[in-house]
Design an enzyme around this catalytic site. Structure first.
Site, PDB file in Angstrom:
ATOM      1  N   GLU A   1       5.945 -21.480  12.454  1.00  0.00           N
ATOM      2  CA  GLU A   1       4.584 -20.838  14.101  1.00  0.00           C
ATOM      3  C   GLU A   1       4.618 -18.783  13.144  1.00  0.00           C
ATOM      4  OE1 GLU A   1       3.430 -21.357  17.489  1.00  0.00           O
ATOM      5  OE2 GLU A   1       3.170 -24.147  16.922  1.00  0.00           O
TER       6      GLU A   1
ATOM      7  N   ARG B   1       6.912   1.932   6.050  1.00  0.00           N
ATOM      8  CA  ARG B   1       8.485   2.275   6.142  1.00  0.00           C
ATOM      9  C   ARG B   1       8.372   3.428   6.389  1.00  0.00           C
ATOM     10  NH1 ARG B   1       9.627   2.043  -0.493  1.00  0.00           N
ATOM     11  NH2 ARG B   1       8.144   3.660  -1.050  1.00  0.00           N
TER      12      ARG B   1
ATOM     13  N   GLY C   1      24.020   8.187  -6.776  1.00  0.00           N
ATOM     14  CA  GLY C   1      23.320   8.443  -7.733  1.00  0.00           C
ATOM     15  C   GLY C   1      25.011  10.084  -7.882  1.00  0.00           C
TER      16      GLY C   1
ATOM     17  N   ASP D   1      15.475  -3.203  -1.335  1.00  0.00           N
ATOM     18  CA  ASP D   1      15.188  -3.769  -2.334  1.00  0.00           C
ATOM     19  C   ASP D   1      16.753  -4.468  -2.122  1.00  0.00           C
ATOM     20  OD1 ASP D   1      13.013  -4.072  -3.641  1.00  0.00           O
ATOM     21  OD2 ASP D   1      13.238  -3.360  -5.465  1.00  0.00           O
TER      22      ASP D   1
ATOM     23  N   TRP E   1       5.156  -0.863  -2.411  1.00  0.00           N
ATOM     24  CA  TRP E   1       6.603  -0.051  -1.852  1.00  0.00           C
ATOM     25  C   TRP E   1       6.473   0.461  -3.627  1.00  0.00           C
ATOM     26  CZ3 TRP E   1      11.466  -3.074  -0.748  1.00  0.00           C
ATOM     27  CH2 TRP E   1      11.385  -2.858   0.368  1.00  0.00           C
TER      28      TRP E   1
ATOM     29  N   ASP F   1       6.670 -10.625 -10.945  1.00  0.00           N
ATOM     30  CA  ASP F   1       6.978 -10.514 -11.531  1.00  0.00           C
ATOM     31  C   ASP F   1       7.136  -9.896 -13.421  1.00  0.00           C
ATOM     32  OD1 ASP F   1      10.166 -10.887  -9.643  1.00  0.00           O
ATOM     33  OD2 ASP F   1       8.670 -12.688  -9.468  1.00  0.00           O
TER      34      ASP F   1
END
Length: 470
Positions: free
Chosen positions: A178, A186, A203, A296, A349, A409
């Site tokens: 449920e 975001r 980086g 991710d 995204w 994908d």
């Protein structure tokens, strides 16, 4: 009166497309799962389990896609992953021997050997190959909130049939659960400091360089037996260099201790920025602020080797901060006095925030086939009460093939230009299988042998309810 704490909600989206190739002993595409386990999911589990042992405050949310869960539970893939880990230990041992006179790189070879040994013991001895139960235990300990997504990560805004397709994707994923929809935007600043190619933490010059891997750097004769079937060079997980300077190709040896110290510094910086941001927002709103920081999952560990360590430090920093608390979004929503209401609009995204990644000249051809198949599946499902047992099995398998074809994908891979032939082949393969099954159900002449073959090749969603497609 002191304002209550604001909320930092870290959400890791864990997903991979369903890839299972029993016909190939060691496929390149199955290694997507194996790399993710070794570099992301096992390290994240170790970090969270350590927090659970000391009863550390703070909670994150992990979205585990149904396809990823299915692969975690698949006996064939579990066996193959265990073998793969053993081979990585063997490769690392050879590297320790090869670098025995090289003071720059032998410490790194030893580092990876111990890391692979730890992962093998974690997977085999502690988990008995059951990663799903490890996540469940962390949920029960209060360290994580577990959620999910559409059955095969289908991109819902481009499903022209609408409700029946959405119902099949979502209903298959959350059967017997449920739930109600909650939409949270975001936080752009949280994303920028981690995702940005120019400003993001991953980086930094001290962190491990992803693109320098012994799978490419060593002579082919030294790594051939560790490569997938066909001998395609690929990443093996032994990476000996740090980023150093993005402006030049020169790379210095990776120093784990230096990278670890930098991860701690970046975690402290991230939390200071979020705390100040939350205070400014809560002062404007007159109530606690909610900052949603979604990433991710594979950023943590796979792409950013130090990511799981950084995240653990972020949670520790939040526990010490007087103005912000790391919780899951559902808890935050329950504790915020009022929230905005509005209408949802298609968004993602992806680049630009809308559908450009999943709909352009590289992949637009798939949608007329996918949407036509969805219409045919709806028509079949509406007549399901008339089918015999064999037709009912074929109908369920047709639903599986449609869901697998709808995986976002494939369009994503076509757009990014990586392994495009594989993405095209998977899309066409599942649509072809769907077509054969649909014809068999419609005509009443199901090929039982062929059906059994399809069921064996794609044994996902064994309890699929074909009525969801009606």
């Amino acid at each position: 009166m002191r304002m209550p704490k604001s909320f930092l909600c870290v959400l890791l989206h864990a997903h991979l497309p369903y890839v299972r190739h029993p016909e190939i002993e060691d496929s390149l595409e199955e290694r997507w799962l194996f790399e993710a386990l070794t570099e992301t999911y096992l390290p994240l589990l170790r970090m969270l389990e350590e927090r659970a042992r000391r009863n550390a405050p703070g909670r994150i949310t992990i979205s585990l896609s149904p396809t990823l869960l299915a692969m975690f539970e698949d006996p064939l893939l579990r066996r193959r992953y265990s073998f793969r880990l053993g081979r990585l230990v063997e490769l690392a041992e050879r590297e320790v021997a090869r670098t025995r006179h090289d003071a720059r790189f032998q410490p790194l070879a030893i580092h990876y050997r111990e890391r692979f040994r730890e992962s093998l013991a974690q997977f085999e001895d502690r988990y008995r190959r059951d990663v799903v139960s490890a996540f469940r235990a962390l949920f029960e300990s209060g360290q994580v909130r577990l959620i999910t997504c559409g059955a095969t990560h289908g991109y819902l805004p481009l499903m022209s049939l609408g409700a029946p397709s959405w119902r099949a994707q979502i209903g298959t994923a959350v059967r017997d659960t449920e739930c109600g929809p909650v939409a949270l935007g975001r936080d752009a600043e949280s994303s920028r400091q981690v995702w940005s190619a120019s400003e993001g933490y991953p980086g930094d010059s001290s962190y491990r360089e992803y693109y320098r891997d012994q799978g490419f750097d060593l002579p082919i004769d030294e790594v051939r037996e560790f490569l997938p079937s066909g001998g395609t060079r690929t990443h093996l997980g032994l990476k000996y260099y740090r980023i150093t300077d993005r402006r030049t190709p020169h790379r210095e040896p990776y120093e784990p201790a230096r990278a670890s110290a930098r991860a701690r510094e970046h975690a402290a910086h991230f939390l200071r920025e979020r705390s100040a941001q939350a205070k400014a927002a809560s002062d404007r709103l007159g109530q606690p602020a909610l900052l949603l920081a979604p990433y991710d999952a594979e950023l943590m560990g796979h792409w950013w080797y130090e990511g799981p360590e950084w995240l653990g430090h972020v949670l520790d920093e939040a526990a010490r901060d007087p103005g912000i608390e790391a919780v899951d979004p559902i808890e935050a929503m329950d504790r915020i006095p009022r929230a905005c209401e509005g209408r949802l609009h298609p968004s993602s995204w992806g680049e630009g925030g809308y559908s450009a990644v999943w709909l352009d000249s590289s992949n637009d051809w798939i949608y007329r086939h996918l949407n036509r198949a969805a219409e045919r599946m709806q028509h079949l499902a509406q007549g399901r009460e008339r089918y015999d047992a064999l037709q009912a099995r074929a109908l369920a398998q047709a639903g599986r093939e449609l869901l697998l074809a709808q995986a976002s994908d494939w369009a994503f891979i076509m757009r990014t230009g990586t392994l495009v032939p594989y993405a095209v082949r998977r899309t066409e393969l599942h649509l072809q299988r769907f077509g054969k099954l649909e014809e068999g159900v419609r005509s009443g002449r199901v090929d039982a042998v062929e059906l059994a073959e399809f069921e064996e090749l794609d044994p996902i969603f064994p309890a699929l309810d074909a009525g969801l497609f009606a």
